[in-house]
Write a protein that holds these residues in place. Sequence first.
Motif, PDB file in Angstrom:
ATOM      1  N   GLN B 183       0.831  -1.207   0.000  1.00  0.00           N
ATOM      2  CA  GLN B 183       0.000   0.000   0.000  1.00  0.00           C
ATOM      3  C   GLN B 183       0.861   1.250   0.000  1.00  0.00           C
ATOM      4  O   GLN B 183       0.540   2.246  -0.663  1.00  0.00           O
ATOM      5  N   GLU B 184       1.954   1.170   0.728  1.00  0.00           N
ATOM      6  CA  GLU B 184       2.859   2.320   0.739  1.00  0.00           C
ATOM      7  C   GLU B 184       3.391   2.580  -0.669  1.00  0.00           C
ATOM      8  O   GLU B 184       3.455   3.729  -1.138  1.00  0.00           O
ATOM      9  N   ALA B 185       3.730   1.496  -1.360  1.00  0.00           N
ATOM     10  CA  ALA B 185       4.243   1.638  -2.720  1.00  0.00           C
ATOM     11  C   ALA B 185       3.206   2.305  -3.608  1.00  0.00           C
ATOM     12  O   ALA B 185       3.504   3.231  -4.368  1.00  0.00           O
ATOM     13  N   ALA B 186       1.965   1.843  -3.480  1.00  0.00           N
ATOM     14  CA  ALA B 186       0.906   2.402  -4.322  1.00  0.00           C
ATOM     15  C   ALA B 186       0.724   3.888  -4.043  1.00  0.00           C
ATOM     16  O   ALA B 186       0.562   4.704  -4.954  1.00  0.00           O
ATOM     17  N   MET B 187       0.769   4.218  -2.752  1.00  0.00           N
ATOM     18  CA  MET B 187       0.586   5.621  -2.367  1.00  0.00           C
ATOM     19  C   MET B 187       1.690   6.494  -2.962  1.00  0.00           C
ATOM     20  O   MET B 187       1.429   7.542  -3.554  1.00  0.00           O
ATOM     21  N   LYS B 188       2.929   6.022  -2.808  1.00  0.00           N
ATOM     22  CA  LYS B 188       4.048   6.788  -3.357  1.00  0.00           C
ATOM     23  C   LYS B 188       3.910   6.940  -4.866  1.00  0.00           C
ATOM     24  O   LYS B 188       4.091   8.018  -5.430  1.00  0.00           O
ATOM     25  N   TYR B 189       3.610   5.841  -5.502  1.00  0.00           N
ATOM     26  CA  TYR B 189       3.509   5.849  -6.950  1.00  0.00           C
ATOM     27  C   TYR B 189       2.417   6.804  -7.386  1.00  0.00           C
ATOM     28  O   TYR B 189       2.583   7.607  -8.301  1.00  0.00           O
ATOM     29  N   PHE B 190       1.279   6.756  -6.647  1.00  0.00           N
ATOM     30  CA  PHE B 190       0.155   7.599  -7.020  1.00  0.00           C
ATOM     31  C   PHE B 190       0.506   9.073  -6.849  1.00  0.00           C
ATOM     32  O   PHE B 190       0.287   9.896  -7.747  1.00  0.00           O
ATOM     33  N   LEU B 191       1.081   9.422  -5.685  1.00  0.00           N
ATOM     34  CA  LEU B 191       1.352  10.845  -5.428  1.00  0.00           C
ATOM     35  C   LEU B 191       2.362  11.390  -6.432  1.00  0.00           C
ATOM     36  O   LEU B 191       2.145  12.422  -7.066  1.00  0.00           O
ATOM     37  N   LEU B 192       3.456  10.663  -6.585  1.00  0.00           N
ATOM     38  CA  LEU B 192       4.473  11.154  -7.509  1.00  0.00           C
ATOM     39  C   LEU B 192       3.963  11.133  -8.941  1.00  0.00           C
ATOM     40  O   LEU B 192       4.238  12.030  -9.737  1.00  0.00           O
ATOM     41  N   GLY B 193       3.187  10.081  -9.259  1.00  0.00           N
ATOM     42  CA  GLY B 193       2.633   9.983 -10.606  1.00  0.00           C
ATOM     43  C   GLY B 193       1.696  11.135 -10.900  1.00  0.00           C
ATOM     44  O   GLY B 193       1.690  11.693 -12.002  1.00  0.00           O
ATOM     45  N   ALA B 194       0.887  11.499  -9.909  1.00  0.00           N
ATOM     46  CA  ALA B 194      -0.031  12.616 -10.097  1.00  0.00           C
ATOM     47  C   ALA B 194       0.747  13.908 -10.350  1.00  0.00           C
ATOM     48  O   ALA B 194       0.393  14.715 -11.219  1.00  0.00           O
ATOM     49  N   TYR B 195       1.815  14.057  -9.602  1.00  0.00           N
ATOM     50  CA  TYR B 195       2.703  15.198  -9.819  1.00  0.00           C
ATOM     51  C   TYR B 195       3.204  15.230 -11.258  1.00  0.00           C
ATOM     52  O   TYR B 195       3.140  16.238 -11.953  1.00  0.00           O
ATOM     53  N   ALA B 196       3.712  14.089 -11.671  1.00  0.00           N
ATOM     54  CA  ALA B 196       4.292  14.011 -13.018  1.00  0.00           C
ATOM     55  C   ALA B 196       3.246  14.320 -14.065  1.00  0.00           C
ATOM     56  O   ALA B 196       3.511  15.014 -15.051  1.00  0.00           O
ATOM     57  N   SER B 197       2.023  13.818 -13.848  1.00  0.00           N
ATOM     58  CA  SER B 197       0.957  14.098 -14.805  1.00  0.00           C
ATOM     59  C   SER B 197       0.681  15.591 -14.868  1.00  0.00           C
ATOM     60  O   SER B 197       0.464  16.158 -15.936  1.00  0.00           O
TER      61      SER B 197
END
Lengths: 510, 517
Positions: B183-197
């Motif tokens: 879950q931590e991985a997903a959260m990190k991926y989501f937050l950073l991914g949203a930033y990148a988007s």
Amino acid sequence: MSDFPFLSVLTVAPLVGALVVAFLPRRRPELAKQVALGWSLLVLALSVVMWVSFQVGGDRLQFRESYPWIPTWGVSFTFAADGIALVMLMLIAVLVPLVILASWHDAESSKRSVPVYFALLLVLECTMIGVFAAADVFLFYVFFEVMLVPMYFLIGSYGGHQRQYAAVKFFLYSLVGGLFMLAAVIGLWVVGGKTFDWQALTQVDISTGTERWLFLGFFLAFAIKAPFFPFHTWLPDAGGAAPAGAAALLVGVLDKVGTFGILRYCLPLFPEASKWFAPWALALGLIGIIYAALLAVGQSDLKRLVSYTSIAHFGFIGVGIFAFTTQAGTGAVLYMLNHGLATGLLFLVVGMLITRRGSALIKDFGGAGKLVPLLAGVLFFAGLASLALPGTAPFVSEFLVLIGTFTVNKPVAVIATLGIILAAAYVLWMVQRTTQGTLNPELATVEAMRRDLSLREKVVVAPLIALIVLLGFYPKPVTDVINPAVQATMQDVGKSDPAPEVGNVQEASR
Amino acid sequence: MTELKLPSIDYAALSPILIMLGVALLGVLVEAFVPRRHRHLTQLSLALVAVLGALVMVVFNADERLVTIGGAIAVDGPTLFLQGAILVLAAMALLLIGERSVERGGAFVAQAAVTAESADDRRQAEGSNGTTEVYPLTTFAIGGMLIFVAANDLLTMFIALEVFSLPLYLLCALARRRRLLSQEAAMKYFLLGAYASAFFLFGVALVYGFTAGMPNRTAGVDLATVHAAVKDSPASPVLLFAGMALLAIGLLFKAAAAPFHVWTPDVYQGAPTPVTAFMAACTKVAAFGALLRVFHVAFADAAWDFTPILGAVAVLTMLVGAVLAVTQTDIKRLLAYSSIANAGYLLVGVLAPTGEGVAGTMFYLAAYGFSVLAAFAVVTLVRDADGEATHLSRWAGLGRRSPFYAGVFTFILLAFAGIPLTSGFMSKFAVFGPALENGQAWLVVAGVLTSMVLAFPYLRVVVMMWLSEPGDATPTVTVPGGLTATALMIGVVATLVLGVLPAPLLDLATDAATFVR
């Protein structure tokens, strides 16, 4: 008979043999050994036929075969052999069966699969033959790199003390050189108009700056492989840790790829750069001769000692190549062959001693000649061959290198001659400490040390001794094959031999 | 009021995308209507059939070269090659995702909403079947990737980015074991991914502004307009450079290039291994497909401006990946850093401004995808009672316990290290050759130097497996079910075949290396 695709068959045959051996049941190690030996003898027989059908005085590259591989990049399976390659191929074909025979019981002591050991030896033979037979730079590179893999496992899985460290060091050192060469190979491909064909590439004109960089890329890989000072530190570790048979192949053949590569690739492809870098290469060679010999004197481990002597010998070969005379070049190539025979023999004999004693340290021996006179005698002979005693084959090559160098560069020849004296020191002292003098009482308690050469071991050493003596007195069949190839290489570099000086004679007559 | 003209739509050319998205919707319906015990089989076969169907349509379209739906989608050589690669790799990833015999119930949690490490959670970990929503999620992601590599305008590209990213964020969180990590991985991926988007979207806006004011052309974000604007837009080039940089950040994030790579090790480690494999193979293809298109089509004429910067990014990526891989002690993190370094080598190919550069990059993507999928397939098999044993020390002596799988993994590691007769070597040659040809020797030298560093961690794993003695903690390799075995074999055989006989795929890539605009 010269239409027969010798080189591709020779390359593929050991690989097929390796697959057969690898899939033999693990419970029947004897069968695996016999099949491996038989297979390597077949390869030897085919090599002899190839040697006979090589036309001395014919084309420089013979037995040429070419099959497309990756047309987009201009890569093809092109095999061809000149005299130099032919001699090396012959050396491989002779050494591998002997090594297999000599390693008959080596794999058993390691608790690992016996068939795999012999399969790895055959895979190694395949890659070694390929690397000398390739006439396509890409193909050469492929074999050059793949060769590391079987050797890595031979050292790492079947080696002695510190085998992991030695195997990794060997692999990484070679890989570093190989990757520099990869960059140079790509660079050569780009400036050469997207072909990898060796013959086409020798015709390409390269700008001076580029040529020097490309030369360095290749030379670094070969200098690590050979190895020349200061890239040599992997060899004593690898040679010390490898099982004796594998070490004989490592030093006897694998390292020759470096010097062969310089002759086949650096000189003809980058002639101007070769001349420009020659003083540096000569210096590295000289340092290697003296420095490695001094280190060899101080070694306490037999296999490491033999490894250091090899580094000194590679210094001689390097000097012979970069002296740029036909005599010295022929001497260098002959040295490659003779060193393979002499050091191969030395490694195998030392291996026999170590197996008996269970230790590689010189101080654990002493007076061994009283227990195993025949083995000690063979060790003495191998040592004498290694220090290039007249009458043994290495003498011819060392002498050729020295006089060939002397005609163009006296200081280098004089310094190199010092190496001969040091060679006598390390060999004779080693022989004295292990086999002569008073019997080490501990040695006498080791049961195995009371067994002299077995029939199998006699069969291993006899052909090598015979060849060393034969080529010591009558090297002509080999020099005839080498000479045209070396001459052609020197022509590529644009160096002709200096005319014989007759000045003194005229003065005297006046 | 101006008349609305409908753009012409070439349905045949779009069919791979339509099939994937259609089946993804169907998959959602299956979740609703098919009884639970049949869902797994239904969903898996549905997804596989969709992927194969789409692949057939890609092959069927092989000679299409066109731009359709009002310039939003370009179907050309690179599109088709990359779509084909994504579909083949996705099929293998689906096999891994669908495996249920290695671990009882599969690699996915049954109910993601249950609090991690609660009593309920322990009960469901006992072996209740994993959730089957993973299949529609994966299918959506594949569909998004297919659009991403075909997108011919930046807005479509952004939408595709979101379509394939959102399912991936979810998939990362669905691991059956070590759920907090997942879950931590997903959260990190989501937050950073949203930033990148967001960066990407902002870049699109700036580029749009840059295209305004050209004579005879309206502003727009389709790649042809951007291309024309680079040549003769009166707007300030600052807009162009800023826009280009922001777009690049968005794309490089997905490609896991430094300094936008920090999510990679955590996400690769935390995500369920089949999903990691899917990301390492397919996301990479999609991200680099988009990078190729953006920089070779839209910004081709600004090559002088972006090459030094992207070159520096490439060198940094290779360095970071290689150097940090040396210190890793977890096999999944090691593979993550290796994947980062590979992104650097791929960037070298992207920066070669010729068809050969494009062909080399595409070949590399396909070859790397096969190898990395096979590598993660082996990782799923090395396990003990607590799931996968990913710590490297646990792999000691694996060669003695399971010589076959250790041998396979060794072969893949040799491929990663670029030893000849593996696809890894051919790929390196395919990208370094065009780079050197275009005078980018510095990138090649950096690539070669980092390859040396990178060889060390691979070699360390080989040493671990073969040269160390097995300890009590050495796990055994689980006999894989048919699905994993198939995926693994495809990956290994492809790695070997592409290393020995690369000519067919290479020719295919070379023929496909021209973009339409």
